[in-house]
Scaffold this motif. Structure first.
Motif, PDB file in Angstrom:
ATOM      1  N   GLY A 141       0.764  -1.458  -0.055  1.00  0.00           N
ATOM      2  CA  GLY A 141      -0.199   0.065  -0.064  1.00  0.00           C
ATOM      3  C   GLY A 141       0.498   1.256  -0.105  1.00  0.00           C
ATOM      4  O   GLY A 141       0.413   2.223   0.354  1.00  0.00           O
ATOM      5  N   GLY A 155       1.787   3.110  -2.734  1.00  0.00           N
ATOM      6  CA  GLY A 155       0.990   4.581  -3.581  1.00  0.00           C
ATOM      7  C   GLY A 155       0.620   4.993  -2.739  1.00  0.00           C
ATOM      8  O   GLY A 155       0.246   6.843  -3.001  1.00  0.00           O
ATOM      9  N   GLY A 204      -0.943   7.637   1.019  1.00  0.00           N
ATOM     10  CA  GLY A 204      -1.062   8.252   2.701  1.00  0.00           C
ATOM     11  C   GLY A 204       0.744   7.327   3.795  1.00  0.00           C
ATOM     12  O   GLY A 204       2.068   7.481   3.214  1.00  0.00           O
ATOM     13  N   ILE A 205       0.073   6.812   4.163  1.00  0.00           N
ATOM     14  CA  ILE A 205       1.144   6.204   5.318  1.00  0.00           C
ATOM     15  C   ILE A 205       1.984   5.262   4.686  1.00  0.00           C
ATOM     16  O   ILE A 205       3.203   4.859   4.793  1.00  0.00           O
ATOM     17  CB  ILE A 205       0.639   5.599   6.703  1.00  0.00           C
ATOM     18  N   ILE A 260      -1.772  -1.921  -4.858  1.00  0.00           N
ATOM     19  CA  ILE A 260      -3.012  -2.248  -6.341  1.00  0.00           C
ATOM     20  C   ILE A 260      -2.753  -1.213  -7.108  1.00  0.00           C
ATOM     21  O   ILE A 260      -3.295  -1.760  -8.501  1.00  0.00           O
ATOM     22  CB  ILE A 260      -4.354  -2.760  -5.145  1.00  0.00           C
ATOM     23  N   VAL A 261      -3.245  -0.137  -6.931  1.00  0.00           N
ATOM     24  CA  VAL A 261      -2.674   0.576  -7.999  1.00  0.00           C
ATOM     25  C   VAL A 261      -2.001   0.801  -8.944  1.00  0.00           C
ATOM     26  O   VAL A 261      -0.214   1.847  -8.035  1.00  0.00           O
ATOM     27  CB  VAL A 261      -3.554   2.106  -7.294  1.00  0.00           C
ATOM     28  N   VAL A 290      -0.288  -5.072  -7.346  1.00  0.00           N
ATOM     29  CA  VAL A 290      -0.373  -6.604  -6.696  1.00  0.00           C
ATOM     30  C   VAL A 290      -1.535  -6.882  -5.763  1.00  0.00           C
ATOM     31  O   VAL A 290      -1.488  -4.984  -5.191  1.00  0.00           O
ATOM     32  CB  VAL A 290       0.852  -6.594  -5.713  1.00  0.00           C
ATOM     33  N   ALA A 303      -4.762  -9.621  -0.960  1.00  0.00           N
ATOM     34  CA  ALA A 303      -5.632  -9.910  -0.430  1.00  0.00           C
ATOM     35  C   ALA A 303      -5.798 -11.522  -1.557  1.00  0.00           C
ATOM     36  O   ALA A 303      -6.077 -11.651  -0.995  1.00  0.00           O
ATOM     37  CB  ALA A 303      -7.185  -9.783  -0.858  1.00  0.00           C
ATOM     38  N   GLY A 359      -4.727  -2.080   3.326  1.00  0.00           N
ATOM     39  CA  GLY A 359      -5.543  -2.917   4.066  1.00  0.00           C
ATOM     40  C   GLY A 359      -6.974  -1.486   3.744  1.00  0.00           C
ATOM     41  O   GLY A 359      -6.692  -0.715   3.178  1.00  0.00           O
ATOM     42  N   LEU A 407       0.035  -2.561  10.100  1.00  0.00           N
ATOM     43  CA  LEU A 407      -0.110  -1.004  10.557  1.00  0.00           C
ATOM     44  C   LEU A 407      -1.512  -1.618  11.319  1.00  0.00           C
ATOM     45  O   LEU A 407      -3.097  -2.807  10.830  1.00  0.00           O
ATOM     46  CB  LEU A 407      -0.825  -0.681   9.651  1.00  0.00           C
ATOM     47  N   VAL A 467      -5.661   8.914  14.000  1.00  0.00           N
ATOM     48  CA  VAL A 467      -6.629   9.561  12.624  1.00  0.00           C
ATOM     49  C   VAL A 467      -5.566  10.529  12.597  1.00  0.00           C
ATOM     50  O   VAL A 467      -4.799  11.103  13.014  1.00  0.00           O
ATOM     51  CB  VAL A 467      -7.582  10.348  12.824  1.00  0.00           C
ATOM     52  N   THR A 476      -8.428   9.916   4.069  1.00  0.00           N
ATOM     53  CA  THR A 476      -9.189  10.766   5.779  1.00  0.00           C
ATOM     54  C   THR A 476      -9.070  12.287   5.508  1.00  0.00           C
ATOM     55  O   THR A 476      -9.528  13.254   5.871  1.00  0.00           O
ATOM     56  CB  THR A 476      -8.232  10.506   7.074  1.00  0.00           C
TER      57      THR A 476
HETATM   58  N1  LIG Z   1      -5.647   6.968   8.638  1.00  0.00           N
HETATM   59  C1  LIG Z   1      -5.966   7.189   8.811  1.00  0.00           C
HETATM   60  O1  LIG Z   1      -6.000   7.607  10.176  1.00  0.00           O
HETATM   61  C2  LIG Z   1      -5.205   5.831   9.918  1.00  0.00           C
HETATM   62  C3  LIG Z   1      -5.894   5.158  11.207  1.00  0.00           C
HETATM   63  C4  LIG Z   1      -4.913   3.918  11.630  1.00  0.00           C
HETATM   64  C5  LIG Z   1      -5.158   3.478  10.851  1.00  0.00           C
HETATM   65  N2  LIG Z   1      -4.638   3.258   9.526  1.00  0.00           N
HETATM   66  C6  LIG Z   1      -4.598   1.629   8.701  1.00  0.00           C
HETATM   67  O2  LIG Z   1      -3.499   2.718   7.977  1.00  0.00           O
HETATM   68  C7  LIG Z   1      -2.708   2.355   6.964  1.00  0.00           C
HETATM   69  C8  LIG Z   1      -2.800   3.170   6.278  1.00  0.00           C
HETATM   70  O3  LIG Z   1      -3.808   3.775   5.965  1.00  0.00           O
HETATM   71  P1  LIG Z   1      -3.948   5.070   4.811  1.00  0.00           P
HETATM   72  O4  LIG Z   1      -4.613   6.452   5.416  1.00  0.00           O
HETATM   73  O5  LIG Z   1      -2.631   5.614   4.266  1.00  0.00           O
HETATM   74  O6  LIG Z   1      -4.399   4.531   3.247  1.00  0.00           O
HETATM   75  P2  LIG Z   1      -4.686   5.622   1.904  1.00  0.00           P
HETATM   76  O7  LIG Z   1      -5.820   4.925   1.289  1.00  0.00           O
HETATM   77  O8  LIG Z   1      -4.047   6.422   2.003  1.00  0.00           O
HETATM   78  O9  LIG Z   1      -3.194   4.552   1.195  1.00  0.00           O
HETATM   79  C9  LIG Z   1      -3.813   2.867   1.663  1.00  0.00           C
HETATM   80  C10 LIG Z   1      -3.208   2.599   0.107  1.00  0.00           C
HETATM   81  O10 LIG Z   1      -2.853   1.162   0.072  1.00  0.00           O
HETATM   82  C11 LIG Z   1      -3.497   0.696  -0.787  1.00  0.00           C
HETATM   83  N3  LIG Z   1      -4.528  -1.120  -1.011  1.00  0.00           N
HETATM   84  C12 LIG Z   1      -5.302  -0.361  -0.775  1.00  0.00           C
HETATM   85  N4  LIG Z   1      -5.385  -1.669  -0.853  1.00  0.00           N
HETATM   86  C13 LIG Z   1      -5.166  -3.115  -1.356  1.00  0.00           C
HETATM   87  C14 LIG Z   1      -4.561  -4.195  -1.657  1.00  0.00           C
HETATM   88  N5  LIG Z   1      -5.630  -4.888  -1.878  1.00  0.00           N
HETATM   89  N6  LIG Z   1      -3.767  -4.658  -2.320  1.00  0.00           N
HETATM   90  C15 LIG Z   1      -2.660  -2.956  -3.166  1.00  0.00           C
HETATM   91  N7  LIG Z   1      -2.737  -2.095  -2.084  1.00  0.00           N
HETATM   92  C16 LIG Z   1      -3.665  -1.949  -1.506  1.00  0.00           C
HETATM   93  C17 LIG Z   1      -4.290   1.429  -1.570  1.00  0.00           C
HETATM   94  O11 LIG Z   1      -4.765   2.265  -3.387  1.00  0.00           O
HETATM   95  C18 LIG Z   1      -3.036   3.084  -1.350  1.00  0.00           C
HETATM   96  O12 LIG Z   1      -2.306   3.327  -1.711  1.00  0.00           O
HETATM   97  C19 LIG Z   1      -4.094   0.956   6.718  1.00  0.00           C
HETATM   98  O13 LIG Z   1      -3.620   0.076   7.331  1.00  0.00           O
HETATM   99  C20 LIG Z   1      -5.313   1.632   7.744  1.00  0.00           C
HETATM  100  O14 LIG Z   1      -6.178   1.042   8.512  1.00  0.00           O
HETATM  101  C21 LIG Z   1      -4.672   4.023   8.947  1.00  0.00           C
END
Ligand SMILES: NC(=O)c1ccc[n+]([C@@H]2O[C@H](COP(=O)([O-])OP(=O)(O)OC[C@H]3O[C@@H](n4cnc5c(N)ncnc54)[C@H](O)[C@@H]3O)[C@@H](O)[C@H]2O)c1
Length: 262
Positions: A32, A34, A36-37, A57-58, A81, A84, A110, A151, A200, A206
């Motif tokens: 993941g 691509g 955020g975190i 996945i993107v 990829v 899941a 996730g 995470l 958050v 978000t």
């Molecule tokens: N942002 C928050 O406030 C927060 C809080 C608690 C936990 N988290 C956890 O942190 C992680 C990242 O969150 P984020 O906010 O950076 O999300 P995001 O949506 O910014 O980034 C998630 C990335 O994962 C990729 N992805 C999603 N499903 C996928 C799959 N099946 N296979 C491969 N890639 C996949 C997406 O394309 C995206 O690039 C997650 O596990 C989320 O549950 C986030």
């Protein structure tokens, strides 16, 4: 978050964490990555001298993160990829081999906390994918595998989440912590396994919340008075991955500005 018209900062500072003992040229897989975190973590790893396999996945966003990582002077590979999908994960590990033995893994991908669909299906995606990616990593790289960080979330682990999230989400995030503790003890402490629990955090996922009165209420309850930046998480993840954390195994680290205590 506060005054109308105030521009919300989306990113925090990023650090070179080479001093934590990483060896240049070692490889990390970040799922993941691509967005955020995950993206912040991949770039922090690159800044620290690690080669980075950017799984997402993107495909386009994976390519963009890999390009930015290469600009930081390391080797990087974009891998499209669905984490899941067992067959796709096997292909992804094959595709990652050109980067060399994979010492580090970050299970970050996730589904969103409000994802639609059946509880069991979402649980398989959010929790099952972590086991899938990790078990295939151990099967291929067991000798070299040094450390994995997954995470979780404060949801499920430190608070219920209430109406703001779908029921699978806290179930999956506590499951990830249970699986982390299992890994930490199952193989004699190698690889080490730890988890982080973001509060958050401002990411593309978000960002639509920013400026809402409800979000201002969330921020008001956070002792540090702000939401997290992706770079806050990246620093914590890189530390737990690193040799500097070599006696930390099986912990869940909240990275939430103190929100879980408030
Ligand atoms: N942002 C928050 O406030 C927060 C809080 C608690 C936990 N988290 C956890 O942190 C992680 C990242 O969150 P984020 O906010 O950076 O999300 P995001 O949506 O910014 O980034 C998630 C990335 O994962 C990729 N992805 C999603 N499903 C996928 C799959 N099946 N296979 C491969 N890639 C996949 C997406 O394309 C995206 O690039 C997650 O596990 C989320 O549950 C986030």
């Amino acid at each position: 978050m506060g005054d109308a018209g105030e521009k919300q900062q989306l990113h925090g500072p990023s650090y070179d964490m080479r001093a934590l003992g990483f060896v240049s040229g070692e490889t990390v897989v970040v799922t993941g990555a691509g967005s955020g975190i995950g993206k912040a973590t991949a770039l922090a790893a690159a800044r620290s001298g690690l080669n980075v396999a950017v799984w997402d996945i993107v495909g386009d966003s994976a390519v963009e993160t890999a390009r930015e990582a290469k600009d930081l002077g390391v080797e990087a590979l974009a891998v499209t990829v669905d984490v899941a999908d067992a067959a796709a994960v096997a292909d992804a590990w094959e595709g990652t081999l050109p980067l060399g033995a994979c010492r580090y893994l970050v299970n970050n991908a996730g589904p969103p906390s409000l994802a639609e669909g059946a509880f069991a299906d979402n649980l398989a995606i959010a929790l099952g994918s972590v086991e899938l990616v990790t078990s295939q990593w151990l099967a291929r790289c067991g000798e070299e595998a040094a450390s994995v960080v997954s995470l979780a979330s404060i949801a499920g682990n430190f608070q219920g989440g209430g109406r703001a999230i779908a029921p699978f989400y806290p179930a999956a995030k506590t499951g990830i912590v249970g699986y982390t503790r299992y890994l930490a003890t199952r193989y004699g402490g190698r690889p080490r396994a730890n988890a982080v629990a973001p509060g958050v955090t401002i990411t593309p996922r978000t960002a639509p919340m920013l400026g809402n009165p409800a979000t201002a209420e969330v921020v008001a309850r956070i002792p540090q008075g702000r939401l997290g930046y992706p770079e806050d998480l990246a620093s914590a993840i890189l530390f737990l991955l690193s040799p500097a954390a070599s006696y930390i195994n099986g912990v869940l680290l909240p990275v939430d500005g103190g929100a879980s205590l408030a």
